[in-house]
Design an enzyme around this catalytic site. Structure first.
Site, mmCIF file in Angstrom:
data_model
loop_
_atom_site.group_PDB
_atom_site.id
_atom_site.type_symbol
_atom_site.label_atom_id
_atom_site.label_comp_id
_atom_site.label_asym_id
_atom_site.label_seq_id
_atom_site.Cartn_x
_atom_site.Cartn_y
_atom_site.Cartn_z
ATOM 1 N N CYS A 56 -9.599 6.086 -0.587
ATOM 2 C CA CYS A 56 -8.918 7.370 -0.381
ATOM 3 C C CYS A 56 -9.052 8.262 -1.616
ATOM 4 O O CYS A 56 -8.881 7.800 -2.742
ATOM 5 C CB CYS A 56 -7.436 7.110 -0.094
ATOM 6 S SG CYS A 56 -6.520 8.616 0.266
ATOM 7 N N CYS A 60 -2.205 8.904 -5.347
ATOM 8 C CA CYS A 60 -0.836 8.376 -5.255
ATOM 9 C C CYS A 60 -0.717 7.136 -6.152
ATOM 10 O O CYS A 60 -1.415 6.129 -5.920
ATOM 11 C CB CYS A 60 -0.510 8.025 -3.805
ATOM 12 S SG CYS A 60 -0.932 9.356 -2.653
ATOM 13 N N CYS A 63 -0.533 3.442 -4.859
ATOM 14 C CA CYS A 63 -1.308 3.013 -3.689
ATOM 15 C C CYS A 63 -2.543 2.182 -3.998
ATOM 16 O O CYS A 63 -3.416 2.572 -4.788
ATOM 17 C CB CYS A 63 -1.705 4.227 -2.854
ATOM 18 S SG CYS A 63 -2.409 3.708 -1.259
ATOM 19 N N CYS A 100 1.848 1.222 14.560
ATOM 20 C CA CYS A 100 1.571 2.343 13.658
ATOM 21 C C CYS A 100 0.175 2.188 13.073
ATOM 22 O O CYS A 100 -0.136 1.180 12.439
ATOM 23 C CB CYS A 100 2.613 2.355 12.546
ATOM 24 S SG CYS A 100 2.320 3.646 11.332
ATOM 25 N N CYS A 132 2.433 5.313 16.703
ATOM 26 C CA CYS A 132 2.642 6.192 15.553
ATOM 27 C C CYS A 132 1.320 6.243 14.797
ATOM 28 O O CYS A 132 0.590 5.257 14.769
ATOM 29 C CB CYS A 132 3.741 5.604 14.664
ATOM 30 S SG CYS A 132 4.039 6.530 13.142
ATOM 31 N N CYS A 192 8.254 10.874 11.647
ATOM 32 C CA CYS A 192 8.653 9.712 10.847
ATOM 33 C C CYS A 192 8.419 10.099 9.391
ATOM 34 O O CYS A 192 7.280 10.371 9.007
ATOM 35 C CB CYS A 192 7.796 8.501 11.234
ATOM 36 S SG CYS A 192 8.043 7.063 10.162
ATOM 37 N N ARG A 264 14.122 2.510 8.841
ATOM 38 C CA ARG A 264 13.229 1.337 8.852
ATOM 39 C C ARG A 264 13.158 0.682 7.482
ATOM 40 O O ARG A 264 12.823 1.340 6.493
ATOM 41 C CB ARG A 264 11.823 1.754 9.289
ATOM 42 C CG ARG A 264 11.815 2.410 10.654
ATOM 43 C CD ARG A 264 10.404 2.668 11.170
ATOM 44 N NE ARG A 264 10.446 3.649 12.256
ATOM 45 C CZ ARG A 264 10.719 3.361 13.524
ATOM 46 N NH1 ARG A 264 10.921 2.117 13.889
ATOM 47 N NH2 ARG A 264 10.759 4.328 14.425
HETATM 48 N N1 SAM Z 1 -2.836 8.249 3.758
HETATM 49 C C1 SAM Z 1 -1.701 8.568 4.515
HETATM 50 C C2 SAM Z 1 -0.619 9.222 3.711
HETATM 51 O O1 SAM Z 1 -0.486 8.945 2.540
HETATM 52 O O2 SAM Z 1 0.145 9.992 4.280
HETATM 53 C C3 SAM Z 1 -1.094 7.419 5.270
HETATM 54 C C4 SAM Z 1 -1.038 6.018 4.706
HETATM 55 S S1 SAM Z 1 0.059 5.735 3.325
HETATM 56 C C5 SAM Z 1 -0.411 4.088 2.909
HETATM 57 C C6 SAM Z 1 1.659 5.648 4.058
HETATM 58 C C7 SAM Z 1 2.838 5.383 3.159
HETATM 59 O O3 SAM Z 1 2.861 4.036 2.750
HETATM 60 C C8 SAM Z 1 2.968 6.156 1.859
HETATM 61 O O4 SAM Z 1 3.452 7.444 2.032
HETATM 62 C C9 SAM Z 1 3.952 5.305 1.086
HETATM 63 O O5 SAM Z 1 5.274 5.737 1.331
HETATM 64 C C10 SAM Z 1 3.743 3.917 1.648
HETATM 65 N N2 SAM Z 1 3.130 3.050 0.615
HETATM 66 C C11 SAM Z 1 1.839 3.048 0.234
HETATM 67 N N3 SAM Z 1 1.624 2.154 -0.756
HETATM 68 C C12 SAM Z 1 2.821 1.585 -1.024
HETATM 69 C C13 SAM Z 1 3.271 0.602 -1.964
HETATM 70 N N4 SAM Z 1 2.431 0.066 -2.844
HETATM 71 N N5 SAM Z 1 4.561 0.243 -1.933
HETATM 72 C C14 SAM Z 1 5.411 0.805 -1.053
HETATM 73 N N6 SAM Z 1 5.063 1.741 -0.160
HETATM 74 C C15 SAM Z 1 3.789 2.144 -0.142
HETATM 75 C C1 DTB Z 2 5.691 3.534 5.684
HETATM 76 O O1 DTB Z 2 6.575 4.288 5.241
HETATM 77 N N1 DTB Z 2 5.470 2.302 5.244
HETATM 78 C C2 DTB Z 2 4.338 1.715 5.933
HETATM 79 C C3 DTB Z 2 4.003 2.807 7.001
HETATM 80 N N2 DTB Z 2 4.879 3.860 6.650
HETATM 81 C C4 DTB Z 2 2.623 3.294 7.111
HETATM 82 C C5 DTB Z 2 3.216 1.414 5.005
HETATM 83 C C6 DTB Z 2 3.583 0.533 3.850
HETATM 84 C C7 DTB Z 2 2.352 0.286 3.078
HETATM 85 C C8 DTB Z 2 2.524 -0.763 2.059
HETATM 86 C C9 DTB Z 2 1.358 -0.839 1.124
HETATM 87 C C10 DTB Z 2 0.158 -1.611 1.603
HETATM 88 O O2 DTB Z 2 0.207 -2.350 2.606
HETATM 89 O O3 DTB Z 2 -0.869 -1.480 0.915
HETATM 90 FE FE1 SF4 Z 3 -4.397 7.837 0.172
HETATM 91 FE FE2 SF4 Z 3 -2.723 5.846 -0.383
HETATM 92 FE FE3 SF4 Z 3 -2.062 8.319 -1.022
HETATM 93 FE FE4 SF4 Z 3 -2.150 7.623 1.588
HETATM 94 S S1 SF4 Z 3 -0.740 6.814 0.032
HETATM 95 S S2 SF4 Z 3 -2.973 9.494 0.672
HETATM 96 S S3 SF4 Z 3 -3.847 6.138 1.533
HETATM 97 S S4 SF4 Z 3 -3.786 7.164 -1.883
#
Ligand code: SAM
Ligand code: DTB
Ligand code: SF4
Length: 334
Positions: A56, A60, A63, A100, A132, A192, A264
């Site tokens: 990506c 973030c 992430c 989702c 979702c 959501c 959630r």
């Molecule tokens: N790329 C899209 C976005 O960011 O909107 C969707 C996928 S992203 C992985 C969805 C959500 O997962 C993020 O907004 C964040 O709140 C959660 N998330 C991602 N990495 C995480 C982590 N290491 N720990 C907890 N929550 C995480």
């Molecule tokens: C949300 O708030 N939590 C879920 C879902 N929406 C997409 C994702 C959590 C991702 C956790 C990090 C990972 O699995 O890498």
């Molecule tokens: Fe990309 Fe992760 Fe940020 Fe979603 S949370 S926009 S997958 S870097």
């Protein structure tokens, strides 16, 4: 406090006073609000499918899927539809009511990949599941195409407060986030949106995020509360664990501010004991993510197993909620 009334004008001092209440009083008030709007026996169990993993362009800081950081996640191409349908079928057999689909995209582009996602949405919706998607930013037109494919919900988290946002993400703004949520609201797809605990934010940042979420009219139908999964290789890899009491306070405060929403208990649940999870359910959480591959979206973040979760729900006298009849969001004015 007027527990249980639907409001869109919660003020920071009021929210802080709720968050800081003596813990058992806070849980009691949240549990009471929960019972006014929900069947407290029911927990919605959801399955995450990472349809497009890694690579990506966003930065973030939490992430595992950002291409800026060296993590154990290997980028993969978009899954094919049959793989997604098979995962959804197994989930359905296990009693899961919502699937989702997540893609590690900055935004949706109008290309053949999006066309494939629309087909996945249609096929999984046709199985009788709530679908979702979380695909990054969308335009109103793209939200309408998702709506036409049958999409039930779109996930787009605020993650933290508007003030703290730029410390965590620099490649887009809080305004971008709110704009996508607004674009989804132009359709009948439900919203959501929630956040993450443990990014180094203050309690006032949590309060500010909850104020922004609760000022949306209608409230997001679904509010995920994630506990940071500290992913090696990301800037937040050394963040301290969030104390369970703060998780419970956040869930309870979200429940009181947004009584009709599903709250959630999302990422980070795998490290909680059954007793800790039961406290979260008492405080108003009414949904979890469960899996058969031991992960949330990626291998960096474990997720409890379908069978273990079924046993836990049985032990607590809770049941899995069936898929919803599609509601039409209604704006209510103060
Ligand atoms: N790329 C899209 C976005 O960011 O909107 C969707 C996928 S992203 C992985 C969805 C959500 O997962 C993020 O907004 C964040 O709140 C959660 N998330 C991602 N990495 C995480 C982590 N290491 N720990 C907890 N929550 C995480
Ligand atoms: C949300 O708030 N939590 C879920 C879902 N929406 C997409 C994702 C959590 C991702 C956790 C990090 C990972 O699995 O890498
Ligand atoms: Fe990309 Fe992760 Fe940020 Fe979603 S949370 S926009 S997958 S870097």
């Amino acid at each position: 406090m007027s527990a249980g009334r639907i409001r869109y004008n919660w003020q920071p001092a009021e929210i802080r006073a709720i968050y800081d209440m003596p813990l058992l009083e806070l849980i009691y008030q949240a549990a009471s609000t929960h019972r006014q709007y929900h069947d407290p026996k029911q927990i919605q169990v959801c399955k995450l499918i990472s349809i497009k993993t890694g690579g990506c362009p966003e930065d973030c800081s939490y992430c595992a899927q950002s291409s800026r950081y060296q993590t154990e996640v290997k980028p993969q191409a978009l899954l094919d539809k049959q793989t997604v349908v098979d995962i959804a079928q197994t989930a359905k057999q296990k009693g899961i009511s919502r699937v989702c689909m997540g893609a590690a995209w900055r935004e949706v582009k109008d290309n053949s990949q999006f066309d494939k996602v629309l087909e996945m949405v249609k096929d999984v919706t046709d199985m009788g599941l709530e679908v979702c998607c979380t695909l990054g930013m969308v335009t109103t037109d793209q939200a309408k195409r998702l709506e036409a494919a049958g999409l039930y919900a779109y996930n787009h988290n605020l993650d933290t407060s508007s003030d703290y946002y730029s410390t965590i993400i620099t490649t887009r703004t809080y305004g971008d986030r709110l704009n996508t949520i607004d674009n989804v609201r132009q359709t009948n797809v439900t919203v959501c949106s929630g956040g993450i605990l443990g990014l180094g934010e203050t309690v006032d940042d949590r309060v500010s995020m909850l104020q922004t979420l609760s000022s949306l009219n209608p409230h997001p139908e679904s509010v995920p509360i994630n506990i940071l999964s500290q992913v090696p290789g990301t800037p937040l890899e050394n963040q301290p664990e969030v104390p369970i009491w703060e998780v419970v306070r956040m869930i309870a405060t979200a429940r009181i501010l947004m009584p009709t929403s599903d709250v959630r208990l999302s990422a980070g649940r795998a490290r909680l004991s059954q007793v800790e999870q039961a406290l979260c359910f008492m405080a108003g959480a009414n949904s979890i993510f469960s899996s058969d591959d031991n992960k949330m979206l990626t291998v960096t973040t474990p997720c409890p197993d379908y069978d273990a979760d079924r046993d836990m729900l049985n032990l607590l006298g809770l049941e899995m909620r069936p898929p919803a009849q599609r509601p039409t969001p209604v704006a209510v004015h103060n």
